[in-house]
Write a protein that holds these residues in place. Structure first.
Motif, PDB file in Angstrom:
ATOM      1  N   VAL A   1      10.141 -11.540 -33.481  1.00  0.00           N
ATOM      2  CA  VAL A   1      10.142 -11.853 -32.672  1.00  0.00           C
ATOM      3  C   VAL A   1       9.355 -13.366 -31.714  1.00  0.00           C
TER       4      VAL A   1
ATOM      5  N   SER B   1       9.077 -10.701 -25.782  1.00  0.00           N
ATOM      6  CA  SER B   1       9.801  -9.223 -25.394  1.00  0.00           C
ATOM      7  C   SER B   1      10.862  -8.660 -25.417  1.00  0.00           C
ATOM      8  N   LEU B   2      11.914  -9.047 -25.977  1.00  0.00           N
ATOM      9  CA  LEU B   2      12.687  -8.239 -25.847  1.00  0.00           C
ATOM     10  C   LEU B   2      13.464  -8.125 -28.262  1.00  0.00           C
ATOM     11  N   THR B   3      14.220  -7.030 -28.005  1.00  0.00           N
ATOM     12  CA  THR B   3      14.532  -6.639 -29.483  1.00  0.00           C
ATOM     13  C   THR B   3      14.917  -7.610 -30.174  1.00  0.00           C
ATOM     14  N   PRO B   4      15.528  -8.913 -31.359  1.00  0.00           N
ATOM     15  CA  PRO B   4      15.328  -9.752 -31.954  1.00  0.00           C
ATOM     16  C   PRO B   4      17.357  -9.649 -31.070  1.00  0.00           C
TER      17      PRO B   4
ATOM     18  N   CYS C   1      15.899  -4.937 -19.386  1.00  0.00           N
ATOM     19  CA  CYS C   1      16.017  -4.698 -20.915  1.00  0.00           C
ATOM     20  C   CYS C   1      14.899  -3.862 -21.162  1.00  0.00           C
ATOM     21  N   ASN C   2      13.515  -3.842 -20.417  1.00  0.00           N
ATOM     22  CA  ASN C   2      13.190  -3.020 -20.490  1.00  0.00           C
ATOM     23  C   ASN C   2      12.206  -2.525 -19.248  1.00  0.00           C
TER      24      ASN C   2
END
Length: 249
Positions: free
Chosen positions: A58, A127-130, A247-248
């Motif tokens: 990512v 820091s996020l998913t794709p 999101c985390n």
């Protein structure tokens, strides 16, 4: 239609003037469609990120996404951010701030501002998913532009001689305000389908723009194009920060 073409021409490197005859007066309402242009620039970044993330981690995918958008916009807003940081960081009074922002050379504050922006943007996306990163950048771009657009409704232009590109934005009517806000919030609403708490992140750019508008009013009594570019990127980073936290969780 011509105002939309004017907005695309003004805020990207897409040469709409080759296919559409754009009168000069169409540029005065181009800011109305700035969030809609965000669908193009944010969409390009989102698609680039998601596609690159299929074969890369990512982090480099996020860098590719930002580079793709830079190529599309010609680093228009990033140039504004650098000038804004130099002016407001190094200037004491209105005249000096405006003088520094007009200077084409970049100073220490501008370099620090750009480095901080790029590091934060890439780190927050990474820091996020794709999928989450792509959705977030697509939502953040138009939303930041919608929040920043309100500067032209609240503040006068700061330079007495007017803008160097000779474009003067007129304040929006109620119908124009609706057309401005809707393209800004629709991608955020779509993002809420992926993450129900995403609307909380949308509160951050509103707060950031209010703080920046207050600072502009106090320091220079209005806004410039550089102020708008800087506000747009700062608002966008605030959305990314909020999304990264949510999101985390």
């Amino acid at each position: 239609m011509r105002s939309i073409a004017a907005a695309i021409t003004l805020f990207t490197r897409i040469p709409m003037w080759r296919w559409v005859s754009i009168p000069q007066q169409a540029y005065s309402s181009a800011v109305v469609w700035w969030p809609l242009v965000g669908w193009i620039t944010g969409g390009a970044a989102a698609l680039s990120l998601f596609a690159a993330a299929q074969v890369l981690p990512v982090l480099p995918a996020a860098v590719i996404a930002i580079v793709a958008r830079l190529l599309l916009t010609g680093a228009l807003h990033e140039d504004g951010l650098a000038d804004f940081c130099d002016g407001f960081g190094g200037g004491n009074g209105k005249e000096r701030i405006l003088e520094i922002m007009k200077d084409s050379h970049i100073g220490t504050y501008g370099v620090i501002g750009l480095i901080s922006y790029f590091l934060l943007t890439v780190a927050l996306l990474a820091s996020l998913t794709p999928a989450a990163a792509a959705i977030t950048i697509f939502a953040a771009d138009p939303l930041a532009k919608a929040c920043t657009s309100q500067i032209t409704n609240i503040l006068p232009y700061a330079r007495p001689e007017g803008a160097k590109n000779k474009i003067s934005y007129s304040r929006m009517t109620i119908p124009q305000l609706i057309l401005n806000i809707l393209p800004g919030v629709i991608p955020a609403a779509i993002a809420a389908l992926y993450c129900q708490l995403f609307p909380l992140a949308a509160l951050l750019p509103m707060t950031a723009s209010c703080i920046l508008i207050s600072m502009m009013r106090r320091r220079i009594g209005g806004y410039t194009g550089d102020c708008c570019g800087a506000c747009c990127l700062i608002c966008e980073v605030s959305v990314l920060a909020g999304a990264a936290v949510i999101c985390n969780l």
